[in-house]
Write an enzyme that holds these catalytic residues in place. Sequence first.
Site, PDB file in Angstrom:
ATOM      1  N   LYS A 204       0.831  -1.191   0.000  1.00  0.00           N
ATOM      2  CA  LYS A 204       0.000   0.000   0.000  1.00  0.00           C
ATOM      3  C   LYS A 204       0.876   1.255   0.000  1.00  0.00           C
ATOM      4  O   LYS A 204       2.039   1.218   0.395  1.00  0.00           O
ATOM      5  CB  LYS A 204      -0.884   0.032   1.253  1.00  0.00           C
ATOM      6  N   ARG A 278     -10.025 -11.875   2.746  1.00  0.00           N
ATOM      7  CA  ARG A 278     -10.841 -13.014   2.316  1.00  0.00           C
ATOM      8  C   ARG A 278     -10.095 -14.330   2.511  1.00  0.00           C
ATOM      9  O   ARG A 278     -10.721 -15.378   2.704  1.00  0.00           O
ATOM     10  CB  ARG A 278     -11.259 -12.825   0.864  1.00  0.00           C
TER      11      ARG A 278
END
Length: 425
Positions: A204, A278
């Site tokens: 990020k 996830r």
Amino acid sequence: MDQVMKVVLTDQAAAAVWGKADLSFAGDGALIHRSEDMPLRSVQKAARKLRNQGVSNVQLEGPLWDVNSQWAFHQGFVTAKGGHTIAWTGDEAQLQELALRASCSNYARQLINETPENLSPVKLALAAAAWLQQLGGARINYRITEGEELLAQQWAGIYAVGRGSERAPALLELDYNPAGPDAPVAVALVGKGITFDSGGYSLKSSQGMLGMKADMGGAATVTAALGLAIQRGLNKRVKLYLCCAENLVSGHAYKLGDIITYKNGTTVEVVNTDAEGRLVLADGLQAATEAKAGLIIDAATLTGAAVMAVSSNYNAIFSPQKAVLQLAAEKAESVAEHVWPLPLDPWHKEMCPSAYADTANSRPVKGGGAGGASNAAAFLWRFVGKDIPWLHIDLAAAFEDDAGSLWAAGATTHGMLTIAEMLMD
């Protein structure tokens, strides 16, 4: 303690309003002039305005304050730094409900706002278990699986995501059982507990990484919801699974192109290490399925795509069962929280194809591409048992990077009440 300001709620228009918050002052107190079309939103904005004026201690007075309007005031008034008091008004039942909400919300808020250095994956699991055991006593049993033992027990997603950190990943499995040893599991709660998310090798930016201490917001939200329900007298069996890890870069970290083989045999190619939530939730959903829960609810700060779709004023909800979506919407409305259903169809499972595995964990484009929130939900669907009712909550409204007109910067705990109401149903 600083002087306490009396705050009265009124439907009368103000002679002169304080900005757009419909706030005025008279004598030693303040009047909130409730908007007809957005009453709770105007109350929350007024509370923010008061706090920004340096007011820290208030007494709510007057006949118009109900539970939801007082809670809207609370949500606008609190800040990450604390140092405030709110004296509620109402009958004994209302006072008790507001005190419980505030206690559980403050617990979740403290967890979410904690620095990532002070909240490792194992520490998050231990803190949640200790708090719930304090509330549930002998009705609570739990175990924490961490480190290499995760791999031995085939919790491959949590292990893969967390192996890059020196601090071990962990799975908390907690059983709240007031109904006897043979009682069925009515509900299983699954929470994403990424205590810090660097993005891994799909790194990020600094701006995108700054708020990633909040990536365990799902774990904190389901924990607080269960704690609230227990204190309300929850009389059915609930299991809680917190999937905890740090997603860091190191020589041990999982990499693009890796393939994870899950306990149910599903193989997943990693095409984005920043789509890690996830991957850990898949383990929790499999554990919930093994428990034969009557309903599975998972909560996660899962996708930026959900924020783009519904903004930070709503939480996005997904389910293959329309009745589950309707129940969630009804319960959210009853406590003045906001949810919005997004599409989830069987074909969404095929939207992240892989040439090497059953599926990829995302698509190798920024944000996961079109329909990213639905594609992420469909990935999770692969790990939910057939015919088990299931609700996925993408917590778009769980955290505010910057202060605004409704919220202070930091955790909001928006979603806790919805889940608690569903547990009590």
